[in-house]
Design a protein around this motif. Sequence first.
Motif, short mmCIF file in Angstrom:
data_model
loop_
_atom_site.label_atom_id
_atom_site.label_comp_id
_atom_site.label_asym_id
_atom_site.label_seq_id
_atom_site.Cartn_x
_atom_site.Cartn_y
_atom_site.Cartn_z
N GLY A 37 0.77 -1.42 -0.09
CA GLY A 37 0.06 -0.09 -0.10
C GLY A 37 0.89 1.14 0.07
O GLY A 37 1.75 1.26 0.66
N ASP A 38 0.36 2.07 -0.90
CA ASP A 38 1.26 3.47 -0.52
C ASP A 38 -0.13 4.90 -0.34
O ASP A 38 0.28 5.62 -0.62
CB ASP A 38 1.97 3.77 -1.63
CG ASP A 38 1.15 4.10 -3.08
OD1 ASP A 38 -0.14 3.69 -3.16
OD2 ASP A 38 1.61 4.49 -4.00
N GLY A 39 -1.32 4.03 -0.05
CA GLY A 39 -2.20 5.09 0.03
C GLY A 39 -2.25 5.57 1.24
O GLY A 39 -1.22 5.64 2.24
N ASN A 40 -3.11 6.52 1.90
CA ASN A 40 -3.20 7.13 3.28
C ASN A 40 -4.15 6.46 4.37
O ASN A 40 -3.78 6.95 5.28
CB ASN A 40 -3.88 8.76 2.74
CG ASN A 40 -2.81 9.31 1.83
OD1 ASN A 40 -1.88 9.08 1.65
ND2 ASN A 40 -3.45 10.39 0.97
N LEU A 41 -4.94 5.44 4.09
CA LEU A 41 -5.85 5.18 4.82
C LEU A 41 -5.75 3.89 5.15
O LEU A 41 -6.54 3.25 6.15
CB LEU A 41 -7.14 5.53 4.58
CG LEU A 41 -7.40 7.09 4.11
CD1 LEU A 41 -8.72 7.46 3.67
CD2 LEU A 41 -6.96 7.96 5.21
N ASN A 42 -5.14 2.97 4.44
CA ASN A 42 -5.28 1.72 4.60
C ASN A 42 -4.07 0.68 4.31
O ASN A 42 -2.96 1.14 3.96
CB ASN A 42 -6.26 1.03 3.39
CG ASN A 42 -7.45 1.94 3.26
OD1 ASN A 42 -8.36 1.85 4.13
ND2 ASN A 42 -7.64 2.65 2.22
N LEU A 43 -4.07 -0.54 4.84
CA LEU A 43 -3.10 -1.55 4.52
C LEU A 43 -3.62 -2.34 3.22
O LEU A 43 -4.66 -2.69 3.29
CB LEU A 43 -2.85 -2.69 5.77
CG LEU A 43 -2.47 -1.91 7.04
CD1 LEU A 43 -2.60 -2.88 8.19
CD2 LEU A 43 -0.96 -1.29 6.96
N VAL A 44 -2.56 -2.43 2.32
CA VAL A 44 -3.02 -3.29 0.97
C VAL A 44 -1.83 -4.53 1.06
O VAL A 44 -0.74 -3.98 0.88
CB VAL A 44 -2.92 -2.41 -0.16
CG1 VAL A 44 -3.25 -3.28 -1.39
CG2 VAL A 44 -3.90 -1.28 0.16
N PHE A 45 -2.16 -5.70 1.13
CA PHE A 45 -1.38 -6.86 0.95
C PHE A 45 -1.80 -7.54 -0.55
O PHE A 45 -2.79 -7.64 -0.69
CB PHE A 45 -1.60 -7.63 2.03
CG PHE A 45 -1.66 -7.06 3.35
CD1 PHE A 45 -0.32 -7.35 4.18
CD2 PHE A 45 -2.44 -6.95 4.16
CE1 PHE A 45 -0.01 -6.82 5.28
CE2 PHE A 45 -2.46 -6.22 5.60
CZ PHE A 45 -1.31 -6.23 6.16
N LYS A 46 -0.77 -7.99 -0.95
CA LYS A 46 -0.81 -8.87 -2.26
C LYS A 46 -0.47 -10.17 -1.73
O LYS A 46 0.64 -10.59 -1.10
CB LYS A 46 0.01 -8.24 -3.08
CG LYS A 46 0.02 -9.31 -4.42
CD LYS A 46 0.92 -8.71 -5.64
CE LYS A 46 0.88 -9.76 -6.67
NZ LYS A 46 1.74 -9.10 -7.89
N VAL A 47 -1.28 -11.04 -2.10
CA VAL A 47 -1.04 -12.58 -1.56
C VAL A 47 -0.64 -13.25 -3.32
O VAL A 47 -1.76 -13.12 -3.84
CB VAL A 47 -2.24 -13.08 -0.91
CG1 VAL A 47 -1.90 -14.60 -0.73
CG2 VAL A 47 -2.67 -12.37 0.47
N SER A 48 0.14 -14.04 -3.17
CA SER A 48 0.27 -14.57 -4.51
C SER A 48 1.28 -16.06 -4.36
O SER A 48 1.65 -16.25 -3.57
CB SER A 48 1.41 -13.65 -5.18
OG SER A 48 2.54 -13.30 -4.85
N HIS A 49 0.79 -16.36 -5.69
CA HIS A 49 1.54 -17.89 -5.68
C HIS A 49 2.27 -17.95 -6.93
O HIS A 49 1.89 -17.12 -8.11
CB HIS A 49 0.33 -19.03 -6.01
CG HIS A 49 0.84 -20.44 -6.06
ND1 HIS A 49 1.03 -21.05 -7.30
CD2 HIS A 49 1.01 -21.18 -4.95
CE1 HIS A 49 1.53 -22.25 -6.72
NE2 HIS A 49 1.64 -22.37 -5.79
#
Lengths: 403, 403
Positions: A37-49
């Motif tokens: 995440g690079d936004g201001n209000l949240n966590l953003v995770f990427k889950v990948s295989h």
Amino acid sequence: MAVYKTFQPQDALAYAVAHTSLFEGLDPATLSCSEIGDGNLNLVFKVSHPSGTSAIVKQALPYARCVGESWPLTLDRARIEAEAMLIESELCPALVPTIYHYDAGMAVTIMEDLSDHVILRQAMVAGEHFPRLIEDMARFLADTLFFTSDLYLDQQQKKARVAQFINPELCKITEDLFFLDPYCDHERNNVYPGFETRAAALWHNEALKAEVAELKFRFLTEAQALLHGDVHAGSIFVRQDSTKVIDAEFAYYGPMGFDIGSFIGNLLLNFCGQWGLMAAEDQRNAYRSGLLESIDQLWSGFAERFSEHLSQSTRDPSLNTLRWQSRLLRGIWQDTLGYAGCELIRRTVGLAHVKDLDSIADEQRRLQAAEQALILGEALVLQRHELDNMADVLAMLVDKVRY
Amino acid sequence: MAVYKTFQPQDALAYAVAHTSLFEGLDPATLSCSEIGDGNLNLVFKVSHPSGTSAIVKQALPYARCVGESWPLTLDRARIEAEAMLIESELCPALVPTIYHYDAGMAVTIMEDLSDHVILRQAMVAGEHFPRLIEDMARFLADTLFFTSDLYLDQQQKKARVAQFINPELCKITEDLFFLDPYCDHERNNVYPGFETRAAALWHNEALKAEVAELKFRFLTEAQALLHGDVHAGSIFVRQDSTKVIDAEFAYYGPMGFDIGSFIGNLLLNFCGQWGLMAAEDQRNAYRSGLLESIDQLWSGFAERFSEHLSQSTRDPSLNTLRWQSRLLRGIWQDTLGYAGCELIRRTVGLAHVKDLDSIADEQRRLQAAEQALILGEALVLQRHELDNMADVLAMLVDKVRY
């Protein structure tokens, strides 16, 4: 409903495995997860295989990340975001990411990974062009704004929607950052060194402040349609053949022109920024001309499609009058110009800047670009009642900006 | 919360005894109760003791009384009414009845008995004058509209209020009866014999329908202030020294001019009706002139007090600009004229008539009065953007109406 806790990457990974069928049959040990995440209000995770299967786990934080824990924010915005995206995806399925799962308690949404897209802001800062962008955005705006309004919805259902999307805290961010801070000496403002006098001129421009008051009051009171509420170039993912609008947590019922104006404001911020971003003059002029054409196409695409909806899908017979509908469209036009102007101003002197200006290396060019943004912003806000069509706007733009 | 059942008089009596302290120490056998309602949506019981102690027990019916069980209505309106009246009584304690008790489950409110007052409509039909009425109503309108708006309320609290007063079913009555029916050949319309051609002219007046569309859309979308929503002459109780506004079940967040215009529309309906109500020409002319003066005083009283609030109590610094505030007031003025015009029209040809016209004995005079109401209604709706002040309006009135 689960009890909220802030995710670490391993939590997000386990959560995605447990709550979607995407990773079925895959060994969890082969999955990876990182916070992107690079936004201001949240966590953003990427889950990948490694096979390419992936998903985004987005979690709302209980405070504004850019300000810190001193600006607490309701987790209810995760509900609002998910519910708004579900409505958007019913109306424009191709233009928003697929939502796989949503949990109000954890303030988490699992959605389509858009890693094969890029963020529009970054791409535009780099001077890239996306052939589908304008047509897709015109469609997104026309469809989401028309079909969530009293023109189309059962009016009792629409009122329930207004209640569903009452969004005080996120609206307050806009009310403050958009409409308050730039017009006074606010500590949140972020003014370039050397730009202080120019910024201070905004605080004493009574004509401008009166117009901004009108635009703010309309933002506060005009429950016309379910807005995305934050249509800036960082909320749009693009590929040559695809456009996806994300981050609907600012959604609420407001004036239609706000969404359209926010987007146009961002195209104009890039227009101004290119003054300092793109070195080769010919190339720069061509790119900037292309941006102005895009703005023209965006409005005409929106207006054409919205007018089609008006004539074919207006449900309330009282509102099915061509005379009034053209007046409505003119009101949306004037709002659009006004909010575009506010976006230009607040991104130049307010708290939340944009890379289109900030990343200009040459300081003098940066200040010149910022000056262009303010000049355009002021003109759009002040002259929106006289600017009858996009030709007038573009003529004004070319007249005002060194080009 | 009790389970709803429709009250008989003995139920209302027992309920009042159980839920207020008014009748403490009195022998219940000495109390009496009768249903005195003549409204469209509710049961209204008066519980009284020979000593003079009394109370009103108002219960919402689950359907519109005037239409019958075929038009079901939510009991939630009893909550909305009680909560709106509590807000009004905080702001203007002298101008609304005291609420003793409220029960959402039974859809019942127990409130002050106003038997020493008369209903304004009946009094005005009889040509009576109430010296406090106009000043009180100007205060009621200025205070309730200003202090429930974004101008004064914390804007996050205001949004919660919008949700609290989402009122789809009652709003739908207005949306249909005010803005839809009179402008088409609707089965609900109630047109005097001999007036059919005149009424039908409304259905084909495209300029009028476009203006009514604008007024309806504003009614649907403009969440400016907590409206009473039904400020007609049957919702106001008067005494020579007292004014009380009742029946707030239509309350919702809407455009401020709707309440002001509804009231002015009712003064004008009486103005038109007097053409056939008051036989002596001199007396009639004097009374009608008095009504026009009242309308003048109502607006100037409202505007003065509202402007005082604007300059002294506007909380949001963005909205604290004199230039914009005068524009806001001008918008309220134009809405006021438009909604007053709609009220004149819908009370003349729509479902819900008023005694000011219906009780005119002479048929020809009644049709002439109805014609006056339509002429004024149309002119107010169509010319509201050109009528700059009350002098213009009164000049237009005198010009248009046989007088």
